[in-house]
Scaffold this motif. Structure first.
Motif, short mmCIF file in Angstrom:
data_model
loop_
_atom_site.label_atom_id
_atom_site.label_comp_id
_atom_site.label_asym_id
_atom_site.label_seq_id
_atom_site.Cartn_x
_atom_site.Cartn_y
_atom_site.Cartn_z
N LYS A 1 -10.03 -2.97 0.29
CA LYS A 1 -9.50 -3.61 1.50
C LYS A 1 -10.58 -3.68 2.58
CE LYS A 1 -6.05 -2.96 5.14
NZ LYS A 1 -4.96 -2.09 5.65
N ASP B 1 -7.69 5.33 -3.44
CA ASP B 1 -8.90 5.28 -2.62
C ASP B 1 -9.70 4.01 -2.91
OD1 ASP B 1 -8.17 7.71 -1.61
OD2 ASP B 1 -9.44 8.87 -2.97
N THR C 1 -8.28 1.18 -1.06
CA THR C 1 -8.64 1.27 0.35
C THR C 1 -10.06 0.75 0.59
OG1 THR C 1 -7.20 3.21 0.54
CG2 THR C 1 -8.77 2.84 2.32
N LEU D 1 0.83 -1.21 0.00
CA LEU D 1 0.00 0.00 0.00
C LEU D 1 0.87 1.26 0.00
CD1 LEU D 1 -2.81 -1.04 2.51
CD2 LEU D 1 -3.03 -0.75 0.04
#
Length: 782
Positions: A355, A349, A352, A256
């Motif tokens: 995830k 984004d 994210t 990341l």
């Protein structure tokens, strides 16, 4: 070599073996073995290459000879020479491509062998899973890329097959043309034999060029099939690798961080590119101002311009137009590059959110992440559409400038400007394409992630599914509640200045407003009903009047409540401005009669010329007013039939109100008596009968009048007054009075007159008399 290629080459051999002549000797040599044509199937790649190069050398020599302008046989036109040169160029082009295809085929065979070897060697990843999202995304992107290439290869093979079919048809037609040309050459006279042999040679040349073109297509199709085979092996290997990855995906912080770092680096590069574009834009703006000033100065300085002055002015104006086009292109690049810069963080984004969607234990967080990914997917789709529009616009502008450039002479002073503008447009198109690649990649990735999440959801327990479903339902309900139905401008005054604020009318606001209005209206209607009921019970108003007043009061209550509700919820009336304009005009025309009757009802209530309970006569129908509503009033006739009368009729038409000021009205009953009757006695009897009736008013008292001397009777009129509010109507009172008068006159020996009629009989001719049951006789007057 495939069967199709052999057929084409066999046709070429037949062409080369036709009757030899000096003209035919000029064609490229086509050496054949004495064996059967099937021997061509064993022709090696090197033999093919040598044969094609031999053809190339011969064809190039013929093109060079034609370009030198050598003498043509008598009867050959320049157009025929140009056709032959075109066929030679076709042969050269296809032969060169065939040579390159043969070289490519060797490389493709090696790539297929290497792909098979790599697929056989791979037995799994070096480390056990779960594996990072980076590896998952990389392998899936490769899989999608190979699938796209395989679809393109299939389309290309289909296209080549269609083209081969067309070439076969052309070869058949040209083969027939060779036969016809050979016959023409055989029949030609000595002075035309040279031209006919030249034409025969040209047709044979065209046949060989078409055969070369067909062979080129076949080689290209074979190479495409080998590419497809290699891609198919790679796709199978990637499928095994993706299966070995498993469904579990991890998001190491190192990966990341690396993704964020690479994103920041790209952001810096794009920001630097954007700065350079803006600098170029400012320079062009300054140059345009200078060019515009020059053009204006030339216009002002030359009131009577010469041709040189006109040329300078035209050049200055064209320079300004060129700079305008360049500014437009730079503005598009600034917009696209800025969009790339703003959109760059979307990928990080999205990872994210991905995830959270795959690893979070909270159903609410997963639902929120899912909605965020869906929102990003919708945005990417919108940007895809924008990229398509900008790409088409850039291509159209480039085509326009290229057309202008091709129409200019080589030494035209406009060529440098147009070439410079083309360079700017190409840079603009390049920016659009790069942005399109970023958007397309994100679009595909998010779509794949959402599909993966659906597969993961299918493996969840029922409890997890129900929790997720409840969270999604709550999220959707909140989104629906906050859905903006209409956006409007709300103007407020702050320190003497009018400030315009953008507001949104949400669905929740509308539902709250409608609920508040409904509750308040129902409560107000109940209070009004109770209040008017008490007034009726106390005798202050009649029931009909109370109903009418209650209807109008409810309308006023609704209007007031609507205004109070909008003000309470801070919804200005301007929010409903969308109901104005053309819609308001249409509603106005459609409801003008409705508003006309509505206003008429207000006037009727204000003037009180017509009230509930009044007895009206409208269009020859009399009845009692039972209600005055917003649009119409109800008049109940004495027959018990309700007549709906528009309120405007009460103002615009002739209406008789029998009870306007007083309910007391006068009625009359006429009586006919025979001549010779005692008039005073008749008058007394009539007056006594009217006075004895209980409903006829004593004041004003009844009046008896000798109205007329008729031919067969004396006419008396009894005028009497009654109160229309009484339960017994005027017709019933008149009927009772007639019964009384007939009885009293009979007792007094006075007979009522009966109608009398006289007639004269002129008997200047015999009359025929018919007797019942007898014969007819003639009666003569005496």
């Amino acid at each position: 070599m495939t069967r199709t290629v052999f057929q084409f080459l066999r046709i070429g051999l037949l062409v080369a073996g036709l009757a030899g002549s000096p003209a035919v000797a000029q064609l490229p040599s086509f050496k054949l073995s004495e064996d059967k044509p099937e021997a061509l199937k064993e022709e090696t790649t090197e033999d093919k290459r040598k044969r094609l190069k031999s053809w190339l050398d011969d064809w190039r020599g013929q093109v060079e000879a034609l370009d030198k302008g050598g003498a043509l046989p008598t009867g050959i036109t320049p157009e025929e020479s140009a056709v032959r040169r075109s066929d030679l160029l076709l042969g050269i082009f296809t032969a060169e491509n065939s040579v390159r295809s043969l070289d490519t085929a060797e490389i493709l065979k090696q790539s297929i062998s290497q792909a098979k070897e790599d697929s056989a060697k791979w037995n799994g990843f070096d480390k056990p899973g779960p594996y990072s999202f980076v590896l998952h995304d990389e392998l899936r992107r490769q899989q999608e890329g190979i699938a796209t290439r395989m679809r393109a290869y299939e389309s290309a093979v289909n296209m080549f097959d269609r083209e081969l079919t067309k070439r076969q048809d052309e070869i058949k037609k040209t083969d027939e043309a060779v036969r016809v040309a050979q016959e023409a050459a055989n029949r030609a006279t000595p002075e035309h034999v040279g031209a006919e042999l030249w034409r025969l040679e040209s047709v044979k040349l065209k046949l060989r060029a078409l055969s070369s073109a067909a062979a080129m297509l076949q080689h290209t199709a074979d190479n495409t099939r080998m590419r497809f085979a290699a891609a198919e092996i790679e796709a199978e290997l990637l499928k095994r690798k993706i299966a070995a990855l498993g469904a579990a995906t991890v998001f190491p912080q190192a990966d990341l961080d690396h993704l964020k770092h690479s994103t920041d680096e790209r952001r810096k590069d794009i920001a630097k590119e954007l700065t350079n574009i803006e600098k170029s834009q400012q320079a062009v703006i300054a140059e345009r101002q200078t060019a515009l000033a020059t053009a204006e100065a030339l216009k002002a300085a030359t009131p009577n311009p010469t041709d040189a002055d006109k040329a300078k002015l035209t050049a200055a104006v064209e320079r300004v137009q060129f700079l305008d086009n360049q500014l437009e292109s730079l503005a598009n690049r600034v917009e696209i590059t800025g969009a790339r810069l703003r959109f760059l963080s979307e990928y990080y984004d999205a990872q994210t959110f991905r995830k959270t969607l795959l690893t979070s234990q909270s159903a609410a967080e997963r639902t929120e992440a899912l909605v965020s990914l869906q929102t990003q997917l919708a945005r990417a789709s919108a940007f895809d559409s924008l990229v398509d529009v900008r790409r088409n616009a850039a291509l159209s502008a480039m085509q326009e400038q290229e057309s202008r450039l091709s129409a200019l002479a080589a030494d035209s002073p406009q060529r440098p400007q147009i070439e410079q503008l083309l360079g700017t447009l190409r840079a603009d198109l390049d920016s659009v394409e790069r942005f399109g690649q970023d958007i397309s990649g994100l679009h595909l990735d998010i779509g794949r992630w959402l599909a993966d999440s659906e597969q993961i959801d299918q493996s969840k327990t029922w409890g997890e599914r129900l929790r997720g479903l409840g969270s999604r339902a709550a999220r959707q309900a909140k989104a629906v509640w906050n859905f903006v139905v209409y956006r409007y401008d709300d103007k407020t005054e702050v320190d003497g200045q009018v400030v315009t604020v953008k507001r949104g009318l949400t669905l929740g606001w509308l539902i709250g407003a409608l609920l508040f209005f409904w509750v308040a209206y129902r409560a107000g209607s109940w209070l009004l009903k109770r209040g008017y009921k008490r007034l009726v019970n106390k005798g202050r108003v009649q029931q009909g009047q109370a109903d009418t007043l209650r209807r109008w009061t409810r309308i006023a209550l609704g209007i007031v409540l609507a205004l109070v509700t909008l003000n309470f919820l801070k919804i200005p009336l301007t929010a409903f401005a969308f109901l104005g304009g053309a819609l308001a005009i249409g509603i106005g025309f459609g409801t003008q009669t409705l508003f006309k009757n509505f206003i008429s009802g207000l006037i009727v209530l204000a003037e009180r010329k017509v009230r509930v309970g009044d007895i009206l006569e409208v269009d020859g129908v009399a009845g009692t007013v039972t209600a005055i509503d917003t649009r119409s009033s109800t008049v109940r006739s004495f027959d018990g039939v309700d007549m709906i009368v528009p309120n405007s009729v009460l103002l615009e038409s002739k209406v008789i109100n029998w009870t306007h000021d007083t309910p007391v009205v006068r009625r009359v009953v006429r009586v006919r008596v025979s001549y010779g009757s005692q008039l005073r006695m008749v008058s007394t009897i009539l007056a006594e009968c009217a006075g004895e009736h209980g409903i006829i008013l004593k004041s004003p008292e009844p009046q008896v009048v000798l109205e007329d001397f008729a031919a067969d009777s004396l006419i008396f009129a009894v005028f009497f007054w009654i109160d229309l509010r009484a339960k017994t109507g005027g017709a019933t009172v008149a009927s009772d009075l007639r019964f009384m008068i007939e009885r009293r006159l009979g007792e007094a020996g006075i007979s009522l007159a009966s109608p009398q009629q006289s007639f004269q009989l002129h008997a200047d001719k015999p009359l025929r008399v018919q007797m019942d049951g007898g014969e007819s006789e003639e009666v003569k007057p005496s």
